[in-house]
Write a protein that holds these residues in place. Structure first.
Motif, short mmCIF file in Angstrom:
data_model
loop_
_atom_site.label_atom_id
_atom_site.label_comp_id
_atom_site.label_asym_id
_atom_site.label_seq_id
_atom_site.Cartn_x
_atom_site.Cartn_y
_atom_site.Cartn_z
N GLY A 52 -37.28 -82.02 15.52
CA GLY A 52 -36.80 -80.78 14.92
C GLY A 52 -37.94 -79.84 14.55
N LYS A 53 -37.58 -78.59 14.30
CA LYS A 53 -38.56 -77.60 13.88
C LYS A 53 -38.69 -77.62 12.37
N LEU A 54 -39.85 -77.23 11.90
CA LEU A 54 -40.09 -77.05 10.48
C LEU A 54 -40.51 -75.61 10.29
N GLN A 55 -39.71 -74.84 9.58
CA GLN A 55 -39.97 -73.41 9.44
C GLN A 55 -40.12 -73.05 7.97
N LEU A 56 -41.09 -72.18 7.70
CA LEU A 56 -41.25 -71.56 6.39
C LEU A 56 -41.05 -70.07 6.60
N ASN A 57 -40.00 -69.54 6.05
CA ASN A 57 -39.68 -68.12 6.25
C ASN A 57 -39.44 -67.46 4.90
N SER A 58 -39.88 -66.23 4.78
CA SER A 58 -39.37 -65.42 3.67
C SER A 58 -38.27 -64.54 4.25
N GLY A 59 -37.35 -64.13 3.43
CA GLY A 59 -36.20 -63.39 3.93
C GLY A 59 -36.55 -61.96 4.34
N ASN A 60 -35.62 -61.35 5.07
CA ASN A 60 -35.78 -59.96 5.49
C ASN A 60 -35.38 -59.04 4.34
N ALA A 61 -36.13 -57.95 4.17
CA ALA A 61 -35.84 -57.00 3.10
C ALA A 61 -36.65 -55.74 3.35
N MET A 62 -36.52 -54.77 2.46
CA MET A 62 -37.37 -53.58 2.53
C MET A 62 -38.84 -54.00 2.43
N TYR A 63 -39.13 -54.92 1.54
CA TYR A 63 -40.45 -55.55 1.42
C TYR A 63 -40.21 -57.04 1.46
N SER A 64 -40.59 -57.68 2.55
CA SER A 64 -40.31 -59.11 2.67
C SER A 64 -41.21 -59.90 1.73
N GLY A 65 -40.80 -61.12 1.47
CA GLY A 65 -41.52 -61.97 0.53
C GLY A 65 -42.84 -62.48 1.08
N VAL A 66 -43.60 -63.09 0.22
CA VAL A 66 -44.92 -63.63 0.54
C VAL A 66 -44.79 -65.14 0.74
N ILE A 67 -45.50 -65.67 1.73
CA ILE A 67 -45.63 -67.11 1.88
C ILE A 67 -47.06 -67.46 1.52
N SER A 68 -47.23 -68.28 0.52
CA SER A 68 -48.56 -68.59 0.02
C SER A 68 -48.77 -70.09 0.07
N MET A 69 -49.90 -70.52 0.63
CA MET A 69 -50.27 -71.93 0.63
C MET A 69 -51.62 -72.03 -0.05
N SER A 70 -51.72 -72.85 -1.05
CA SER A 70 -53.00 -73.02 -1.71
C SER A 70 -53.07 -74.41 -2.32
N THR A 71 -54.27 -74.92 -2.44
CA THR A 71 -54.46 -76.19 -3.14
C THR A 71 -54.74 -75.87 -4.60
N GLY A 72 -54.58 -76.84 -5.44
CA GLY A 72 -54.82 -76.63 -6.86
C GLY A 72 -56.29 -76.49 -7.18
#
Length: 170
Positions: A52-72
Motif C-alpha cells: 500500500g501507499k503511505l501518504q502525508l497530505n495537507s488539505g486543499n484550501a486558499m492557503y494549504s497546510g504545512v507538513i513539517s518533519m523534525s527531530t526533537g
C-alpha cells in the motif's frame, strides 16, 4: 478493522468539525524517564502485488497546510531524518524533491542546507558507484536562463571549499 476474503476493512480517524476550526488528531507516545516508545506508520507486505501507499497530505484550501518533519531538540545528539527508497534486485525507487508549480507568480523554493554551528555540517550531493554498469549523472540545471551558484560558507578562520571533479573510468 475486520478481515475479509477479498478486502480488509478500512480505518478512518478524524477529528470533529467546527465552524471556525476543526479539532486536532494527535499520535503520541507516553512520557518516559528513559526511552519513549515509537510511532510507526507503515503499509504492510504483499505476497503477490504492490504494498500500500503511505501518504502525508495537507488539505486543499486558499492557503494549504504545512507538513513539517523534525527531530526533537537534544542536549547531546539530535535525531536524524532519512528519506530513502527501498532496495530492489532490479530497479530501486526514485526520490523526488520539488516545489509546487504556480501559473501566476513564483513556484516554491527548494532549500537544502546545513545549519550554522561551531563546525557547520557537510553538504554532499552525489551519485552512487556502479559495480558493472554506468554510474548516475549529477545535474545542476535551470530550465530557463538563470544563474547557478555554488557558494561555500563563511567562517572566522577557514571558509568551506568547493570541489568539482569527474569520476574515474576503468
Amino acid at each position: 478493522a475486520g478481515s475479509g476474503s477479498t478486502n480488509g476493512g478500512s480505518i478512518l480517524l478524524t477529528s470533529g468539525k467546527g465552524n471556525l476550526a476543526s479539532g486536532d488528531t494527535n499520535f503520541q507516545t507516553g512520557i518516559s524517564s528513559s526511552n519513549s516508545g515509537r510511532v510507526v506508520l507503515s503499509s504492510s507486505v504483499s505476497a503477490v502485488s504492490d504494498t500500500g501507499k503511505l501518504q502525508l497530505n495537507s488539505g486543499n484550501a486558499m492557503y494549504s497546510g504545512v507538513i513539517s518533519m523534525s527531530t526533537g531538540t537534544a542536549k547531546s545528539f539530535a535525531g536524524e531524518i532519512g528519506l530513502h527508497t527501498g532496495s530492489s534486485e532490479f530497479n530501486s525507487g526514485s526520490l523526488f524533491i520539488s516545489s509546487g508549480e504556480s501559473s501566476m507568480l513564483n513556484s516554491g523554493i527548494v532549500l537544502v542546507n546545513s545549519r550554522s554551528g561551531y563546525i557547520s555540517g557537510t553538504m554532499k550531493i552525489g551519485s552512487g558507484s556502479s559495480t558493472s554498469g554506468i554510474s548516475g549523472d549529477v545535474n545542476l540545471k535551470t530550465l530557463q536562463r538563470a544563474p547557478i551558484s555554488l557558494v561555500a560558507g563563511a567562517s572566522a578562520t577557514n571558509s568551506g571549499n568547493i570541489f568539482v571533479s569527474a569520476g574515474n573510468s576503468a
